[in-house]
Design an enzyme around this catalytic site. Structure first.
Site, PDB file in Angstrom:
ATOM      1  N   ASP A 172     129.878  47.181  47.910  1.00 37.50           N
ATOM      2  CA  ASP A 172     131.014  47.481  48.783  1.00 37.50           C
ATOM      3  C   ASP A 172     131.399  48.955  48.640  1.00 37.50           C
ATOM      4  O   ASP A 172     131.634  49.656  49.634  1.00 37.50           O
ATOM      5  CB  ASP A 172     132.191  46.570  48.386  1.00 37.50           C
ATOM      6  CG  ASP A 172     133.217  46.385  49.499  1.00 37.50           C
ATOM      7  OD1 ASP A 172     132.870  46.621  50.675  1.00 37.50           O
ATOM      8  OD2 ASP A 172     134.358  45.994  49.191  1.00 37.50           O
ATOM      9  N   HIS A 259     130.090  47.885  57.386  1.00 41.23           N
ATOM     10  CA  HIS A 259     130.921  46.692  57.550  1.00 41.23           C
ATOM     11  C   HIS A 259     130.699  46.038  58.911  1.00 41.23           C
ATOM     12  O   HIS A 259     130.799  44.819  59.033  1.00 41.23           O
ATOM     13  CB  HIS A 259     132.403  47.020  57.328  1.00 41.23           C
ATOM     14  CG  HIS A 259     132.771  47.084  55.877  1.00 41.23           C
ATOM     15  ND1 HIS A 259     132.499  48.186  55.098  1.00 41.23           N
ATOM     16  CD2 HIS A 259     133.343  46.165  55.045  1.00 41.23           C
ATOM     17  CE1 HIS A 259     132.899  47.945  53.858  1.00 41.23           C
ATOM     18  NE2 HIS A 259     133.414  46.730  53.794  1.00 41.23           N
ATOM     19  N   HIS A 262     127.670  44.022  58.384  1.00 43.23           N
ATOM     20  CA  HIS A 262     128.103  42.881  57.563  1.00 43.23           C
ATOM     21  C   HIS A 262     128.723  41.792  58.444  1.00 43.23           C
ATOM     22  O   HIS A 262     128.346  40.625  58.392  1.00 43.23           O
ATOM     23  CB  HIS A 262     129.114  43.344  56.511  1.00 43.23           C
ATOM     24  CG  HIS A 262     129.909  42.233  55.896  1.00 43.23           C
ATOM     25  ND1 HIS A 262     130.981  41.633  56.547  1.00 43.23           N
ATOM     26  CD2 HIS A 262     129.794  41.604  54.711  1.00 43.23           C
ATOM     27  CE1 HIS A 262     131.463  40.669  55.784  1.00 43.23           C
ATOM     28  NE2 HIS A 262     130.773  40.636  54.655  1.00 43.23           N
ATOM     29  N   HIS A 276     130.439  39.385  49.904  1.00 43.53           N
ATOM     30  CA  HIS A 276     130.805  40.467  50.823  1.00 43.53           C
ATOM     31  C   HIS A 276     130.035  41.765  50.500  1.00 43.53           C
ATOM     32  O   HIS A 276     129.362  42.329  51.356  1.00 43.53           O
ATOM     33  CB  HIS A 276     132.318  40.691  50.739  1.00 43.53           C
ATOM     34  CG  HIS A 276     132.807  41.895  51.458  1.00 43.53           C
ATOM     35  ND1 HIS A 276     133.038  41.903  52.819  1.00 43.53           N
ATOM     36  CD2 HIS A 276     133.093  43.154  51.025  1.00 43.53           C
ATOM     37  CE1 HIS A 276     133.463  43.097  53.186  1.00 43.53           C
ATOM     38  NE2 HIS A 276     133.509  43.882  52.118  1.00 43.53           N
TER      39      HIS A 276
HETATM   40 ZN   LIG Z   1     134.293  45.843  52.089  1.00 47.06          ZN
END
Ligand SMILES: [Zn+2]
Length: 381
Positions: A172, A259, A262, A276
């Site tokens: 992340d 993201h 993602h 995540h």
């Molecule tokens: Zn994130």
């Protein structure tokens, strides 16, 4: 008129055993605390927290977190906070317990305290909370307009968690600088405040840069130490990078294609089994291809992810046999109007995003082959 804005938590405290000083740390916030504790820590941490709060003159009531940051669960906590007249709401646990505590505090006007027990994402410092359906499907993001008053990170606790969490947090955090740069180049606004945000400050951008430098310097050393449950200086700096630097970086600069990829990948069921930060790590490789960044940059990110067991290929995400139709669906999902991918500073199409994802995976496969690992499985599993 162009306005710049910066936001962050009032105070951030990190170190081994800081949870024993929680009372002293929160004393200035008020005399009544509602503490939302993850079920996993109900027996172990609750007595310590109660004692520390009591010693500092804070009366506390505890709610055992039900496992999902849903409207029903938040409603239960809001009721408890109102009945107890809580001056502060303290969340203890993983991302979802912290989100529940944050949103409860937003809605009751109480002060906000987050005590993350894992360093797997950068949400503990942010003014953002996520709501899910009772069975765990993403519903929506709440922008509360207020960051936590205190973020308390006990590194001795964090290092006891499986290392996959720390590695995921690094995935992340790896996105933070690249996405900050996307936002700067595309003149996009950040997530500070409740409205449309502001242009990033120098402070926000430099924090995103420091996040990247810290990962490259200490990430592998921290991974080695934390894999064996050892708490070293590198583990401390990586906990800070994953939590504070990445949190301030994304909130003050914005997110983009890592993201966006993602989020789009979640239309394919096999990716639901990954954290995540693992999917974001894969998204970083896609971002670098999409923005056509230099090979040195791509290889640095690839090697970092491979060393940490973070997914870099479609096969790593259980999508080794993904169909062209499914890839097209991912591209389309990425291009939805509300997608964060639009902060990417290059022309975007659904087909172009799908092509970049496929190419990122091919380049990663080749990188692995050259490194002689040849192993397509994710090491942290
Ligand atoms: Zn994130």
């Amino acid at each position: 008129m162009i306005r710049r804005g910066y936001g962050g938590p009032q105070r951030y405290v990190q170190g081994p055993g800081v949870i024993h000083e929680i009372g002293e740390t929160l004393k200035s916030l008020g005399a009544r605390a509602l503490v939302v504790v993850d079920g996993f820590f109900w027996e172990t941490l609750r007595p310590q927290i109660t004692a520390s709060l009591q010693a500092a003159g804070i009366t506390s009531e505890f709610v055992r977190f039900g496992g999902e940051s849903s409207e029903a669960e938040i409603g239960r906590c809001v009721e408890a906070a109102r009945a107890f007249e809580a001056a502060m709401v303290v969340g203890v646990g993983g991302g979802k317990s912290l989100d529940t505590a944050k949103i409860t505090a937003f809605r009751t006007g109480a002060r906000i305290v987050t005590v993350p027990t894992i360093a797997s994402t950068d949400s503990p410092t942010s003014a953002i909370g996520v709501i899910y359906s009772p069975d765990g499907v993403y519903d929506r993001v709440i922008r509360g307009g207020r960051n936590p008053d205190v973020v308390l990170v006990d590194s001795a606790l964090i290092v006891q968690a499986p290392v996959r969490f720390l590695a995921s947090g690094m995935g992340d955090a790896l996105s933070t600088f690249f996405e900050a740069r996307s936002n700067l180049e595309s003149h996009s606004n950040n997530y500070v405040g409740e409205g449309k945000g502001y242009r990033p400050t120098i402070a926000g951008y430099e924090i995103a840069r420091a996040c990247h430098a810290t990962l490259m310097r200490d990430g592998r050393s921290a991974f080695a130490a934390a894999s064996a449950g050892r708490l070293t200086a590198a583990v401390e700096t990586i906990i800070e990078a994953n939590t504070l630097l990445s949190g301030l970086g994304f909130e003050n600069c914005g997110v983009s294609a890592a993201h966006g990829i993602h989020d789009a990948l979640t239309v394919l069921e096999p990716t639901h089994h990954f954290f995540h930060g693992e999917k974001v790590a894969f998204g970083v490789i896609g971002l670098l291809v999409l923005e056509n960044r230099p090979p040195e940059e791509l290889n640095e990110a690839l090697d970092f992810c491979i060393d940490l067991g973070l997914p870099t290929t479609l096969a790593d995400l259980g999508l080794g046999a993904v169909s062209a139709a499914d890839m097209a669906r991912v591209g389309e999902a990425a291009m939805l109007p509300a997608s964060v991918i639009h902060a990417t500073p290059v022309p975007l199409t659904a087909g172009g995003v799908a092509d970049a994802i496929w190419t990122a995976s091919a380049l990663a496969t080749e990188r692995k082959r050259r490194r002689g690992t040849g192993d397509a499985s994710v090491g942290a599993h």
